[in-house]
Design a protein around this motif. Sequence first.
Motif: not given
Length: 203
Positions: A82-83, A87-90, A166-167, A189-190
């Motif tokens: 992922g980016d 993801l950190k923003q989410a 984002i997710i 969940m990723l």
Amino acid sequence: IFCEKKNCGVTLKKIDLMRQTLEKISSMSEKLSDYGKSQGESVFSNINAHIQSLIEFFTPQNRFDGVHVELNLGDDLPPIRGDIGKLKQAFGNLIHNAADEVSASGAENPTVTVTTCLSEDGSHVLISVSDNGRGIPQQIRSELFKNRVSMKQTGEGYGLLAAKKIIDAHSGRVFFKQNDSGGTTFTIMLPTADPGDSIIDES
């Protein structure tokens, strides 16, 4: 540096304190400029390290004053694709919301707990953010992730919508539950990366 002998020690201490403060401001500004910035898709092997760096970045901020942050990070989690900037923003949106909630709730021991673990079938990594706040009012639960809703007096309700977007783009899921002991847990969940993927990001 010129100073009177009797005051020289005090002056040097003040200068050193100013230097340290400027270094901290510079470091935080650099991290802030990178926060949420797209870094392109890659396979990163250590989600825990990214969670820890995010917490280290957040906790000096005023919104975390008096808030205890606990980390329960699972061992040997598999890589994720992922980016990581997005993801950190989410993750950050959920952590910020939790910190704001426990501060506003008047909880005796305001606590935010971040947990990572592997799903039972091993196909997803789970990142959960729990708080011991007031919980989500029944009347707005069905609106979460669909419309702009906020429990904050000055909130605009964009944080959860942005996190879900984002997710979703990472083929993941985000959901919440009310804690038996009070408060709320939001979980992301990723999907884990394919076994043959080359790991680009080792941090």
